[in-house]
Enzyme design. Structure first.
Site, PDB file in Angstrom:
ATOM      1  N   ASN A 374      -6.774   1.746   2.866  1.00 46.33           N
ATOM      2  CA  ASN A 374      -5.318   1.851   2.960  1.00 46.33           C
ATOM      3  C   ASN A 374      -4.813   2.893   1.970  1.00 46.33           C
ATOM      4  OD1 ASN A 374      -2.508   0.654   3.697  1.00 46.33           O
ATOM      5  ND2 ASN A 374      -2.539   0.645   1.459  1.00 46.33           N
ATOM      6  N   GLU A 375      -4.127   3.913   2.477  1.00 48.96           N
ATOM      7  CA  GLU A 375      -3.489   4.952   1.657  1.00 48.96           C
ATOM      8  C   GLU A 375      -4.439   5.516   0.608  1.00 48.96           C
ATOM      9  OE1 GLU A 375       0.257   3.671   0.074  1.00 48.96           O
ATOM     10  OE2 GLU A 375       1.193   3.505   2.050  1.00 48.96           O
ATOM     11  N   ASN A 429       1.134   4.689   7.617  1.00 47.06           N
ATOM     12  CA  ASN A 429       2.198   3.999   6.895  1.00 47.06           C
ATOM     13  C   ASN A 429       3.354   4.983   6.724  1.00 47.06           C
ATOM     14  OD1 ASN A 429       0.270   2.024   6.642  1.00 47.06           O
ATOM     15  ND2 ASN A 429      -0.066   2.306   4.454  1.00 47.06           N
ATOM     16  N   TYR A 435      11.980   5.573   2.185  1.00 45.03           N
ATOM     17  CA  TYR A 435      11.508   6.486   1.145  1.00 45.03           C
ATOM     18  C   TYR A 435      11.696   7.918   1.647  1.00 45.03           C
ATOM     19  CZ  TYR A 435       9.249   2.396  -0.936  1.00 45.03           C
ATOM     20  OH  TYR A 435       8.992   1.165  -1.497  1.00 45.03           O
ATOM     21  N   TRP A 508       6.099  -3.910   7.643  1.00 42.20           N
ATOM     22  CA  TRP A 508       5.789  -4.223   6.258  1.00 42.20           C
ATOM     23  C   TRP A 508       7.044  -4.828   5.645  1.00 42.20           C
ATOM     24  CZ3 TRP A 508       1.216  -4.571   4.109  1.00 42.20           C
ATOM     25  CH2 TRP A 508       1.147  -4.760   2.728  1.00 42.20           C
ATOM     26  N   LYS A 529      10.577  -6.160   1.057  1.00 38.08           N
ATOM     27  CA  LYS A 529      10.614  -5.634   2.424  1.00 38.08           C
ATOM     28  C   LYS A 529      10.405  -6.722   3.468  1.00 38.08           C
ATOM     29  CE  LYS A 529       9.175  -0.902   1.333  1.00 38.08           C
ATOM     30  NZ  LYS A 529       8.718  -1.062  -0.045  1.00 38.08           N
TER      31      LYS A 529
END
Length: 747
Positions: A374-375, A429, A435, A508, A529
């Site tokens: 992930n990321e 994502n 953001y 999310w 969130k």
């Protein structure tokens, strides 16, 4: 015959690394599951205790069933742990989210002191080390003793169940392979295999000395997600002279699936859109030490919203929760915590955690993809990172030939990054509209990826925005209001759910969760969130936006119940429903009947005095109140603690720029672009000539520029100040606002 004895009760606990020689009477008494970060891991400040703590308990052999072998089974110790019996170290384990076992037989006395030293301190080799959630320390799942004969189904191999079932659909039938793993099998022993249906009827049976048996289930009843989560059971018994020495059993489901780059997820030959949520395994006041009742409540809430899929982030979850997903028909993305920061010394840990994930979860029909990371490319994809992913990808395909692999890529990851060519399917994502960027950037971005890589299935693994009990009639990106979150999700639902090529979408997050490093939204220590609050007591309005699209349960929901005091003469009221029409009444007077193919019904309501609102659709109704006030109720407005400047304190001149202007509106003007260039120079400091600009560590790509364009100047500088060596005082910001106010905004 195997017996499992639960050891959750009667431990003592202390935050220390020294192993006691006797049971310390002065230590804190605790029962499991337990986390020592249940409070300090959720209150903000990023100062929760990370280190070693010990759990101790006396084991009396006479209280255990008579057996030839005794195994200690630990179902979750975060994140590394050592097991000691009477001061002797028996085992070490790295990885906080999986089951592992230790053979106690040779060292277990009539009375023995069992000590488990658990360590969640930072290091450079065990994942996770950097992520937006709290790494709760503790023995937070069950601890058992498994008593077995010398000959038994395996308890040593990566914490697995000792039985592996592989059903393959063949027309109307299913070919089912059952493999077992045995320790100390002897001549004269055999294995009896039995398959039963949901009602307990035997559908196939055989006895053999072989550790593998093949069956055909004719006219098989398929596991078909939420529509029909039908399960069979496979049982294996180790038999000697008609005596059963040991047995294991597992539920399994028979299904086929494919992930098509144009048509998305296909289950048993039918298009089956995966639209759902992500989930963390923690709760307010408990940390990650959840009960079965907690897990059951979570799955019921996820089913209520109508989800067909869950991304179980960012690690292996409790076996009980995977069982619930099998039983409820949720399609699952399961992953290891290879997240955010690639550790050059962490490769072996990614491999061992992946082996445990696959071995322990192979039989769950709910799981369709193994998540590699992930990321992880947030700092770029270097050679070591890419090699690590190729090793993991090959491992998944070698150990499980029936499932796909995937990754969750961060927004800034370029579409042509070689990292995206490794797994079978890809998800991103994206937080356009939270953001940075705008909400309307999401759908077109996925269209571009689909056009660029028509043969790679693409999904959205994270999207969302934070909301607390703040309210406004003029929602803005970054205001943390329930109204902006509702608007954001309305827009994302319409964009993502209408693109059938997207193989899966995961909000999310389903629930607010602990992130002790966070200081946002006026309540530190949490990521807000979630569609539901951390304590599971309040469903935010956005929850019902998804229910309107995904659930067949008839309902009507009036939004904004917590937003009572309103200043405007005519106020907008939103109703969510999966019914074709909704009528709204204000103090008994109908404001009309509306249709909304998108399930979002908007009404303009005269705001005079006190108004009782009732939304009606057939026999369904929901109600609330609004009240006319002359001055905005400041209790609805976030005032960030420690903020240098709040957005509502900024002077704005009509037709001019300000700190509240979006960056896209600033840089479209010549003078604004010059001002921003000087500001970037200050933020980037000593960048060498010819180097690419990397504010906040990211290369300035067109995609990143588009994201930044959606930030207000104030929000961008506030975030930059927290991530770079560029601090802005109140005077700096007010001076910048004066300069911006001299620049005309383009119409």
């Amino acid at each position: 015959m195997r017996q499992i004895i639960n050891l959750n009760a009667g431990w003592v606990f202390n935050k220390q690394s020294e192993i006691p020689a006797a049971l310390p009477a002065e230590w804190e008494k605790v029962d499991l599951p337990h986390s020592w970060n249940a409070v300090d891991g959720q209150d903000g400040g990023n100062d929760y205790f990370r280190g070693t703590a010990c759990y101790a308990k006396t084991i009396t052999k006479a209280e255990l069933p008579v057996a030839q072998q005794y195994y200690l089974e630990i179902r979750g110790a975060n994140s590394s742990a050592d097991v000691y019996l009477d001061g002797k170290k028996l085992a070490h384990h790295d990885g906080g989210y999986s089951t592992w076992r230790v053979n106690l037989t040779e060292d277990l006395k009539d009375s023995s002191l069992l000590v488990i030293a658990v360590d969640n301190a930072a290091n450079d080799r065990v994942y996770p080390q950097m992520a937006d959630f709290t790494f709760y320390g503790g023995l937070y799942r069950d601890v058992n003793i498994v008593a077995v004969a010398d000959s038994h189904f395996d308890l040593d191999y990566y914490g697995g169940p000792g039985i592996q079932v592989t059903p393959i659909i063949d027309g109307a039938n299913a070919n089912v392979e059952v493999k077992v793993y045995l320790t100390n099998m002897k001549d004269g022993q055999s294995i009896r295999y039995t398959l039963t249906d949901k009602e307990g009827n035997v559908v196939a049976q055989t006895a053999t000395a072989e550790t593998k048996a093949d069956f055909v289930i004719e006219n098989v009843h398929k596991w078909h997600g939420r529509k029909d989560p039908y399960l069979y059971t496979a049982k294996a018994e180790l038999v000697e002279n008609e005596t059963v020495l040991d047995n294991v059993c597992t539920a399994f489901g028979c299904r086929s699936y494919e992930i098509d780059p144009n048509n998305g997820f296909i289950l048993n030959g039918e298009e089956y859109p995966l639209r759902g949520v992500s989930r963390h395994q923690d709760r307010w006041g408990k940390g990650n030490a959840l009960s079965k009742e907690d897990h059951a409540e979570d799955i019921d809430l996820i089913c209520e919203v109508g989800a067909t899929t869950i991304r179980l982030a960012h690690y292996q979850h409790d076996q009980y929760f995977y069982d619930l997903c099998d039983q409820k028909g949720l399609v699952i993305w399961a992953e290891i915590p290879y997240i955010s920061k690639h550790l050059p010394d962490g490769r072996e840990n990614t491999i061992s955690q992946m082996k445990e994930l696959i071995t322990q979860n192979y039989n769950h029909p709910c799981i369709v993809v193994w998540g590699l990371s992930n990321e992880i490319s947030i700092g770029g994809s270097d050679a070591d990172l890419l090699e690590n992913h190729r090793i993991l990808n090959d491992l998944c395909h070698e150990w499980d030939k029936t499932r796909k692999t995937t990754v969750a890529a961060v927004s800034m990851c370029k579409m042509d990054d070689p990292y995206l060519q490794i797994p079978d399917v890809v998800s991103y994502n994206h937080y356009f509209g939270w953001y940075g960027g705008e909400t309307d950037m999401n759908g077109p971005w996925f269209d571009k990826f689909h056009a660029t890589h028509p043969n790679i299935p693409i999904g959205c693994s994270e999207y969302g925005c934070e909301a607390l009990n703040w309210h406004t009639s003029d929602p803005r990106q970054g205001d943390y209001t329930e109204e902006y979150q509702a608007y954001y999700h309305e827009e994302l639902i319409k964009q993502l759910f209408t693109r059938k090529f997207m193989w899966a979408t995961h909000v999310w997050n389903m629930f607010d969760f602990g992130a002790d490093a966070r200081a946002e939204g006026g309540e530190n220590g949490q990521n807000h969130k979630g569609l539901i609050t951390f304590d599971r007591k309040y469903k935010k309005d956005a929850f019902y936006a998804y229910k309107a699209w995904l659930s067949d349960e008839p309902f009507v929901h009036l939004c904004g119940k917590r937003y009572v005091d309103r200043v405007e003469d005519v106020t907008k009221v939103t109703v969510y429903s999966n019914q074709p029409t909704v009528e709204l009444f204000a103090n008994g007077v109908s404001l009309g009947v509306k249709e909304a193919p998108d399930h979002f019904f908007y009404f303009d309501v005269p705001n005079v005095g006190e108004t009782h609102l009732v939304a009606v659709s057939g026999d369904l109704k929901d109600e609330g109140d609004i009240r006319k006030v002359e001055v905005f109720n400041e209790e609805y407005r976030l005032k960030e603690q420690g903020a240098i400047l709040n957005w509502f304190d900024i002077e704005e001149k009509p037709g001019r720029l300000s700190l509240n202007s979006k960056m896209s509106d600033v840089i479209v003007t010549f003078r604004g672009k010059l001002l921003f260039a000087k500001l970037m120079g200050k933020m980037l400091g000593g960048k060498k000539k010819g180097e690419k600009a990397k504010p906040m560590g990211f290369e300035m790509t067109p995609e990143l520029m588009s994201m930044m364009g959606g930030f207000t100047v104030l929000r961008l500088l506030t975030m930059a100040g927290g991530m770079m060596d560029a601090k802005f005082t109140k005077e700096d910001l007010l001076n910048l606002n004066k300069k911006l106010s001299k620049i005309k905004a383009k119409k």
